[in-house]
Design an enzyme around this catalytic site. Sequence first.
Site, PDB file in Angstrom:
ATOM      1  CG  ASP A  54      -1.803   1.253   1.223  1.00  0.00           C
ATOM      2  OD1 ASP A  54      -2.850   1.187   0.546  1.00  0.00           O
ATOM      3  OD2 ASP A  54      -1.451   2.287   1.838  1.00  0.00           O
ATOM      4  CE1 TYR A  59       0.252   8.052   2.601  1.00  0.00           C
ATOM      5  CE2 TYR A  59       0.771   5.811   2.008  1.00  0.00           C
ATOM      6  CZ  TYR A  59      -0.108   6.731   2.512  1.00  0.00           C
ATOM      7  OH  TYR A  59      -1.350   6.326   2.950  1.00  0.00           O
ATOM      8  CE  LYS A  87      -3.790   4.607   0.255  1.00  0.00           C
ATOM      9  NZ  LYS A  87      -2.438   4.575   0.816  1.00  0.00           N
ATOM     10  CG  HIS A 120      -4.623   9.617  -0.066  1.00  0.00           C
ATOM     11  ND1 HIS A 120      -3.270   9.646  -0.231  1.00  0.00           N
ATOM     12  CD2 HIS A 120      -4.823   9.161   1.194  1.00  0.00           C
ATOM     13  CE1 HIS A 120      -2.672   9.223   0.867  1.00  0.00           C
ATOM     14  NE2 HIS A 120      -3.593   8.921   1.748  1.00  0.00           N
TER      15      HIS A 120
HETATM   16  P1  NDP Z   1      -0.001   1.417  11.888  1.00  0.00           P
HETATM   17  O1  NDP Z   1      -1.237   1.304  12.696  1.00  0.00           O
HETATM   18  O2  NDP Z   1       0.303   0.412  10.872  1.00  0.00           O
HETATM   19  O3  NDP Z   1       1.198   1.565  12.908  1.00  0.00           O
HETATM   20  C1  NDP Z   1       2.512   1.719  12.469  1.00  0.00           C
HETATM   21  C2  NDP Z   1       3.384   1.887  13.701  1.00  0.00           C
HETATM   22  O4  NDP Z   1       3.385   0.698  14.488  1.00  0.00           O
HETATM   23  C3  NDP Z   1       4.808   2.213  13.391  1.00  0.00           C
HETATM   24  O5  NDP Z   1       5.255   3.131  14.365  1.00  0.00           O
HETATM   25  C4  NDP Z   1       5.524   0.868  13.563  1.00  0.00           C
HETATM   26  O6  NDP Z   1       6.827   1.092  13.966  1.00  0.00           O
HETATM   27  C5  NDP Z   1       4.713   0.231  14.658  1.00  0.00           C
HETATM   28  N1  NDP Z   1       4.647  -1.238  14.548  1.00  0.00           N
HETATM   29  C6  NDP Z   1       4.484  -1.989  13.432  1.00  0.00           C
HETATM   30  N2  NDP Z   1       4.393  -3.282  13.728  1.00  0.00           N
HETATM   31  C7  NDP Z   1       4.506  -3.385  15.069  1.00  0.00           C
HETATM   32  C8  NDP Z   1       4.498  -4.469  15.972  1.00  0.00           C
HETATM   33  N3  NDP Z   1       4.308  -5.725  15.550  1.00  0.00           N
HETATM   34  N4  NDP Z   1       4.660  -4.210  17.297  1.00  0.00           N
HETATM   35  C9  NDP Z   1       4.834  -2.938  17.729  1.00  0.00           C
HETATM   36  N5  NDP Z   1       4.835  -1.866  16.927  1.00  0.00           N
HETATM   37  C10 NDP Z   1       4.679  -2.089  15.605  1.00  0.00           C
HETATM   38  O7  NDP Z   1      -0.015   2.894  11.282  1.00  0.00           O
HETATM   39  P2  NDP Z   1      -0.110   3.643   9.902  1.00  0.00           P
HETATM   40  O8  NDP Z   1      -0.813   4.899  10.243  1.00  0.00           O
HETATM   41  O9  NDP Z   1       1.198   3.707   9.253  1.00  0.00           O
HETATM   42  O10 NDP Z   1      -1.101   2.778   9.005  1.00  0.00           O
HETATM   43  C11 NDP Z   1      -0.672   1.708   8.194  1.00  0.00           C
HETATM   44  C12 NDP Z   1      -0.718   2.054   6.711  1.00  0.00           C
HETATM   45  O11 NDP Z   1      -2.034   2.381   6.310  1.00  0.00           O
HETATM   46  C13 NDP Z   1       0.069   3.280   6.311  1.00  0.00           C
HETATM   47  O12 NDP Z   1       1.468   3.042   6.331  1.00  0.00           O
HETATM   48  C14 NDP Z   1      -0.514   3.582   4.962  1.00  0.00           C
HETATM   49  O13 NDP Z   1       0.028   2.716   3.991  1.00  0.00           O
HETATM   50  C15 NDP Z   1      -1.986   3.302   5.213  1.00  0.00           C
HETATM   51  N6  NDP Z   1      -2.747   4.524   5.588  1.00  0.00           N
HETATM   52  C16 NDP Z   1      -3.680   5.009   4.706  1.00  0.00           C
HETATM   53  C17 NDP Z   1      -4.368   6.161   4.997  1.00  0.00           C
HETATM   54  C18 NDP Z   1      -5.360   6.711   4.034  1.00  0.00           C
HETATM   55  O14 NDP Z   1      -5.757   7.877   4.186  1.00  0.00           O
HETATM   56  N7  NDP Z   1      -5.798   5.954   3.059  1.00  0.00           N
HETATM   57  C19 NDP Z   1      -4.160   6.895   6.248  1.00  0.00           C
HETATM   58  C20 NDP Z   1      -3.195   6.278   7.125  1.00  0.00           C
HETATM   59  C21 NDP Z   1      -2.532   5.119   6.800  1.00  0.00           C
HETATM   60  P3  NDP Z   1       8.111   0.465  13.199  1.00  0.00           P
HETATM   61  O15 NDP Z   1       8.046   0.903  11.779  1.00  0.00           O
HETATM   62  O16 NDP Z   1       9.236   1.070  13.963  1.00  0.00           O
HETATM   63  O17 NDP Z   1       7.996  -1.031  13.365  1.00  0.00           O
HETATM   64  C1  1BO Z   2      -2.205  12.567   5.019  1.00  0.00           C
HETATM   65  C2  1BO Z   2      -2.010  11.183   4.519  1.00  0.00           C
HETATM   66  C3  1BO Z   2      -2.543  10.184   5.457  1.00  0.00           C
HETATM   67  C4  1BO Z   2      -1.953   8.851   5.222  1.00  0.00           C
HETATM   68  O1  1BO Z   2      -2.556   8.180   4.149  1.00  0.00           O
END
Ligand code: NDP
Ligand code: 1BO
Length: 321
Positions: A54, A59, A87, A120
């Site tokens: 994704d 990004y 997106k 998005h």
């Molecule tokens: P997540 O809920 O996936 O959390 C990510 C965080 O959790 C990072 O800090 C990561 O740290 C940590 N983490 C990952 N795995 C573990 C684990 N097993 N144990 C403990 N900590 C962990 O957050 P996101 O907001 O990034 O959401 C995921 C994805 O969704 C985004 O990356 C994006 O691709 C998508 N997204 C889409 C949106 C939209 O508007 N369409 C909005 C927001 C997100 P570390 O990297 O250090 O492991």
């Molecule tokens: C502002 C972008 C949020 C993550 O998709």
Amino acid sequence: MAQATVTSHGEKMKTFRLLSGRAIPAVGIGTWKTGSEAEHAVYSACGAGYRHIDTAAQYGVQPEVGRAIKRAVHEGVERDSLFVTSKLWCTDLSPERVRPAFENTLRELQLDYLDLFLIHWPFRLKEGASRPPKAGEVMEFDMEGVWREMEELVKEKLVKDIGVCNFTIKKLNNLLGFARIMPSVCQMEMHPGWRNDKMLEACKNNRIHVTAYSPLGSQGHGRDLIHDPLVEKIAMKLNKSPGQVLVRWAIQRGTSTIPKSTHPDRIHENLHVFDWDIPHQDFQALCSLPDQKRVLDGEELFVNKTDGPFKSEADLWDHED
Ligand code: NDP
Ligand code: 1BO
């Protein structure tokens, strides 16, 4: 509808069937805020058995993601086995900007087609808009015109499926009123701290698949579900990590999900959620977590409290929460 397939590693990977008939792998790798680690994260994920990636133009990591995909394909991962999502960002939310934005995404990812292209956020921003936006920086959004252009991309086989993110029931009904090609996927924030039950139900009723973003509560700036006492307790009982419990919870709700990590051990851990399940009682307990609240409310990006057009978070979400 779910089905089971087997990845190249022999690990059982569940997929969900989309309206188009295509399959979306239940767990994908998120790439928001992966920065300079994006290439390594996506390459590690492909090595660990992920087949769903994704990303988004916004990004700023599509070139890195593209390089990772290229390396994985070079080493034997079939392009057709990958499900790549990107997106359309808010500054490109006008009919004439859809195709150039899409082509730029394909170029950055070094791909000749996308599996899924999503709107998005359903708010059009002026190029260079401030956060929060100044007067006039949130512009009128021609949803029908944008969707028609996205439909053209499907007809030309440049993208297999199209969909939306961050929609409300009102916006979804509006889209369904004119769509000639149905949205296959609605991506939205979902985790035990923000179940978003109403939208999940609305999507199910229309056979639109849901992808849950921020399944771990978007650690750091978000809600720390990894250290939530209930999540920790269930993880301890099942001999799994809190991250695995949260990913598994999303899948058991019938959604695919896209946890982000740049750490190989966590990338690996987050995928190993297919040969066990959360017992009914624990699943229900996770579905009853109090203090339901979005992490990504969109306020900083789209709300202008004095000039609008959206003067509050509630305005953005059509007062449905
Ligand atoms: P997540 O809920 O996936 O959390 C990510 C965080 O959790 C990072 O800090 C990561 O740290 C940590 N983490 C990952 N795995 C573990 C684990 N097993 N144990 C403990 N900590 C962990 O957050 P996101 O907001 O990034 O959401 C995921 C994805 O969704 C985004 O990356 C994006 O691709 C998508 N997204 C889409 C949106 C939209 O508007 N369409 C909005 C927001 C997100 P570390 O990297 O250090 O492991
Ligand atoms: C502002 C972008 C949020 C993550 O998709």
